[in-house]
Design an enzyme around this catalytic site. Structure first.
Site, PDB file in Angstrom:
ATOM      1  N   SER A 145       0.876  -1.060  -0.009  1.00 22.97           N
ATOM      2  CA  SER A 145      -0.113   0.028   0.099  1.00 22.97           C
ATOM      3  C   SER A 145       1.097   1.154  -0.190  1.00 22.97           C
ATOM      4  O   SER A 145       2.093   1.081   0.018  1.00 22.97           O
ATOM      5  CB  SER A 145      -0.858  -0.008   1.181  1.00 22.97           C
ATOM      6  OG  SER A 145      -0.191   0.015   2.544  1.00 22.97           O
ATOM      7  N   TYR A 146       0.279   2.443  -0.086  1.00 22.20           N
ATOM      8  CA  TYR A 146       0.914   3.633  -0.126  1.00 22.20           C
ATOM      9  C   TYR A 146       1.901   3.845   0.924  1.00 22.20           C
ATOM     10  O   TYR A 146       1.575   3.733   1.962  1.00 22.20           O
ATOM     11  CB  TYR A 146      -0.161   4.758  -0.286  1.00 22.20           C
ATOM     12  CG  TYR A 146       0.573   6.254  -0.578  1.00 22.20           C
ATOM     13  CD1 TYR A 146       1.150   6.392  -1.776  1.00 22.20           C
ATOM     14  CD2 TYR A 146       0.617   7.223   0.396  1.00 22.20           C
ATOM     15  CE1 TYR A 146       1.652   7.670  -2.185  1.00 22.20           C
ATOM     16  CE2 TYR A 146       1.080   8.383   0.135  1.00 22.20           C
ATOM     17  CZ  TYR A 146       1.506   8.660  -1.383  1.00 22.20           C
ATOM     18  OH  TYR A 146       2.263   9.778  -1.756  1.00 22.20           O
ATOM     19  N   PRO A 147       3.222   4.087   0.596  1.00 23.01           N
ATOM     20  CA  PRO A 147       4.307   4.138   1.683  1.00 23.01           C
ATOM     21  C   PRO A 147       4.636   5.272   2.516  1.00 23.01           C
ATOM     22  O   PRO A 147       5.377   5.376   3.228  1.00 23.01           O
ATOM     23  CB  PRO A 147       5.560   3.601   0.970  1.00 23.01           C
ATOM     24  CG  PRO A 147       5.176   4.215  -0.513  1.00 23.01           C
ATOM     25  CD  PRO A 147       3.782   4.322  -0.675  1.00 23.01           C
TER      26      PRO A 147
END
Length: 862
Positions: free
Chosen positions: A335-337
């Site tokens: 997922s978005y880091p």
């Protein structure tokens, strides 16, 4: 049918999103800038049929910079940068022509859907895209909505489709907070950086840094490292004594006990305690307590924790780790880091994420056990309201990701599994002993349920020596009692992981910018990364921080930047006025700047102790044209020449070697020429140190060598050595490198194109005559008799490098990827397509690109 333009942040992201939304039924083509593709398909949008065009940008479209003369360090007082200097938005990467590309694709579109990253920077890029596209889109009825914002946290079918079904609007306030940060960092950073760089590089020759930079976040980051260094340097070790006792519960076993007093700093008192306890032959059990304890499973993973672990455990720098995480995200693996949240949303599909990991050989058993027995509810962490925690989104193998990509993915996955695992439970036993009047104790731990430590074994309870079964009043024989002499030890240098923790605690930077600030202080030679990823400040870093403390401690302390970050967050929340925050903050730093300039002598005193003045640095190289004494060549960054007699310093081209050029002098100012070279496979050209810094002709800019000088008669100038227009760039001219023999070459004076030719020639000279086909200068070549490519015994030939059949076969282009084999063979005379037939100084025509022959050469290049 409506046309909908959709824009993502990166080309790979655009392709992944388009593939999901079109279910693979799309056509793709390259955009006009060559970097971004356009994916097209038909579908439904807000209940109507639509033609979709999905494309991307490459990060920020625009960047903030000063206009015109305010970019010149020499013409502008740095103090003017705080208020007087106007700023403008310029294309971040002009070569990509991103604005033109967006306008071409946006022309005639009815709606736009923004798929930029869902953080403040992403919101800012949304409005950069809109500024480019809205003027060319179809004008809608006043009531019709045309701008949509997609919110997503991972590249999965569910998340992307859900984002498409719940479109929102871009957040203007968050974009403004980024604009404010950019302008503050630009004005404050440039003002301080320009002043202290010019001041100190004009006085000291061995600073070994091309830029003495200041940054509102960068400088406090360096301050943390120097503060730890100062503690280490000022540390004075103290001697202390510890009483250690061993008892023998059984004949062949011993148990080491810890002294309840821990330590004493007086040897005589320590000796007294030793004498008292030595008389006792037995240790008596005073108490036995057993307690079940819990080691909690970790909170869900956010960016800062990921960067800490990447540095401390995986040996990756924060910048490198962030780049890998972004790649894993765009490929759909995680997922978005970039997130501050450590709490999963209530509707997060934990079991779905877990099921995807059920076949990985490393953790399949643990995952299957969790799925069959039931997962544990994750601990409640902090919900920052941005993105869910970093989570694996699909299964991967080591072969797929390889190297550092797999190592980071493995950690993220193990961390996720641990968050839904059980806590680790263990039984802790404490036994208290008395030996004479002194108390001792020992602690033992036995794991009763390993829980999450099975998947994160590095968190497991360490094995300790087993404790004997005993009760209060039991007696054990004392085996040994001794006094240990020890010394207190200094703290170690900060690790990257510890620095990240300090930056987060004090509000320096954001989860996205923390890696950048750490990377900056390393690149600027303020700190070096040692073993264990520990950050050791250099002399320059130490002196700068001490200087700031001496003049104005707030420049280096985290307090003022932390306060600014809070104001920027208020702008993002719509609770503070953009212009007021900007004006107030700039006014504070403007006052600080003026005080810093007035007090610079305080920092200079520290510099004098650590660095050598210019006059005492470097080695004699070339003669000054004014006093005819030798100037010294200073190799430390930035390399430059210094005349101690005239007290003048002359900048030189960087990232290459400098040596004297045949003791030849410039006809304009009598300075001895020097030769700059980037190596045997690169470019080289002579330059006059004075002309390089003080352009002699109106059409010359600062930083030009002899290969760009338009002097009409100087034997080293462009006028005498220029051959033809570059085959790759618009403005460059291919210039003979007269120092390159016997492996002769010509090089573009603007870009990195190099043309090798005439390897077996004794002499190569540029003729005053020009080619009828292309207006390029002819070349006179005297070949080696034994290796001459000419027919018979001929060794001399004159012709055009591009058009002469004899010379064509000897030309080899370098420094660019080859597309097609080089076109060879004779050709008839054709009309040239040049850039006009104006005359260059010295009477030679401007070189032109012939239609076919130069096109054949250009086909060599990407």
């Amino acid at each position: 049918m409506r046309t909908v333009l959709m824009v993502a942040e990166k080309p790979s992201l655009a392709q992944s999103i388009a593939k999901i939304l079109s279910r693979g039924n799309m056509s793709s083509r390259k955009g006009l800038n060559g970097a971004c593709s356009v994916h097209e398909y038909t579908g439904s949008f807000i209940g109507q049929s639509a033609h979709f065009k999905m494309t991307s940008v490459c990060g920020h479209v625009m960047t903030l910079d000063f206009i015109g003369k305010y970019n010149s360090w020499d013409k502008v007082d740095p103090a003017e940068l705080f208020s007087k200097a106007p700023t403008e938005k310029k294309e971040a990467n002009p070569k990509l022509t991103m604005v033109k590309f967006l306008q071409v694709e946006g022309r005639g579109c009815d709606c736009i859907v923004l798929w930029l990253d869902c953080d403040k920077e992403g919101e800012n890029i949304c409005f950069e895209v809109l500024d480019a596209v809205l003027p060319v889109m179809n004008k809608p009825p006043s009531t019709e909505r045309t701008i949509y914002r997609a919110k997503f946290s991972s590249i999965t079918d569910t998340d992307i489709c859900n984002a498409m079904n719940h479109l929102g609007e871009p957040n203007r306030n968050e974009a403004l907070s980024v604009d404010a940060r950019q302008e503050l960092d630009l004005r404050i950073g440039c003002a301080f950086t320009r002043f202290q760089t010019k001041y100190f590089q004009g006085k000291y020759g061995n600073l070994d840094s091309s830029l003495i930079s200041f940054g509102p976040c960068q400088t406090p980051t360096l301050g943390f490292c120097v503060e730890r260094h100062d503690k280490i340097q000022s540390f004075k070790p103290e001697t202390y004594w510890v009483l250690q006792a061993k008892v023998n519960p059984e004949k062949e076993s011993s148990l080491t006990l810890d002294w309840d007093r821990v330590r004493v700093f007086d040897r005589e008192i320590a000796q007294m305690f030793l004498n008292i306890t030595k008389t006792a032959k037995e240790a008596k059990v005073e108490s036995v307590s057993k307690k079940e304890k819990v080691k909690q499973r970790p909170l869900a993973l956010n960016t800062v924790e990921m960067l800490r672990v990447a540095s401390a455990a995986l040996g990756m720098g924060p910048q490198h780790a962030m780049q890998i995480a972004e790649r894993l995200y765009t490929q759909g693996y995680i997922s978005y880091p970039r997130t501050e949240t450590t709490h999963y949303p209530e509707n997060f599909d934990l079991k779905g994420c877990l099921r995807q990991q059920a076949n990985n050989p490393y953790w399949a058993e643990t995952v299957k056990a969790l799925l069959s027995e039931g997962i544990n509810r994750p601990r409640k962490g902090h919900d920052a309201g941005d993105h869910p925690p970093i989570t694996p989104m699909k299964a991967a193998t080591e072969v797929e990701l390889g190297g550092d990509g797999w190592r980071l993915y493995e950690y993220i996955t193990r961390h996720f599994i641990a968050t839904v695992s059980a806590d680790c439970k263990y039984l802790q036993t404490n036994i208290s002993f008395s030996i004479g009047p002194e108390r001792f104790s020992c602690v033992g731990k036995v794991v009763t349920s390993p829980g999450f430590t099975e998947i994160m074994p590095w968190h497991s309870i360490p094995l300790e020596e087993s404790l004997p079964c005993c009760e209060k009043g039991d007696l054990f024989p004392v085996g040994e009692i001794k006094l240990l002499e020890m010394q207190t030890s200094p703290p170690d240098y900060l690790t990257e992981a510890e620095l990240i923790t300090l930056m987060e605690k004090h509000g320096i930077g954001t989860d996205a910018s923390i890696p950048v600030h750490i990377n900056n202080i390393c690149q600027r030679n303020y700190v070096t990364v040692e073993s264990g990823r520990r950050l050791t400040p250099t002399n320059l870093g130490i002196v700068l921080v001490h200087g700031y403390y001496k003049i104005d401690a707030e420049l280096v302390l985290p307090t003022i930047r932390s306060a600014v970050e809070k104001q920027l967050n208020l702008i993002a929340l719509g609770k503070a006025n953009y212009h007021q925050v900007l004006e107030h903050t700039l006014d504070i730093f403007k006052r600080k700047f003026h005080y810093f300039v007035d007090s610079i002598a305080g920092m200079d005193e520290l510099m004098e102790v650590s660095f050598s003045p210019l006059a005492a640095t470097g080695k004699p190289l070339s003669r000054c044209g004014k006093c005819h004494r030798f100037m010294k060549y200073i190799q430390a960054k930035p390399s430059r020449l210094h005349c101690s007699h005239c007290d003048d310093t002359y900048s030189l081209p960087q990232n290459g070697t400098i040596k004297l050029y045949k003791e030849l002098r410039c006809p304009l100012d009598d300075f001895e020429l020097v030769l700059w070279s980037s190596g045997s496979r690169g470019k080289s050209y002579p330059l006059c140190p004075y002309c390089y810094n003080h352009p002699p002709f109106r059409d010359m800019k600062k930083g030009m060598g002899c290969n760009e000088c338009t002097h009409p008669t100087c034997q080293h100038s462009l006028s005498m050595l220029g051959i033809g227009q570059c085959v790759e760039c618009e403005n460059g001219v291919l210039v003979l490198d007269s120092t390159s023999g016997p492996k002769w070459k010509m090089a573009c004076n603007k870009c990195n194109v190099i043309v090798h030719f005439f390897e077996n020639a004794h002499k190569v000279r540029v003729s005053p005559e020009t080619c009828d086909l292309c207006d390029a200068a002819l070349v006179d070549v005297d070949f080696n008799k034994a290796k001459s490519p000419l027919p018979g015994d001929e060794t001399q030939h004159s012709g055009c490098v591009f058009c002469d059949p004899v010379f064509q076969d000897l030309v080899e282009l370098k420094h660019a990827a080859m597309r097609h084999p080089m076109h060879r063979g004779g050709q008839g005379k054709r009309q040239g397509r040049g850039r006009g037939k104006g005359r260059r100084p010295g009477g030679r025509p401007n070189p032109k690109k012939p239609k076919d022959k130069m096109a054949a050469l250009a086909a060599y290049f990407v």
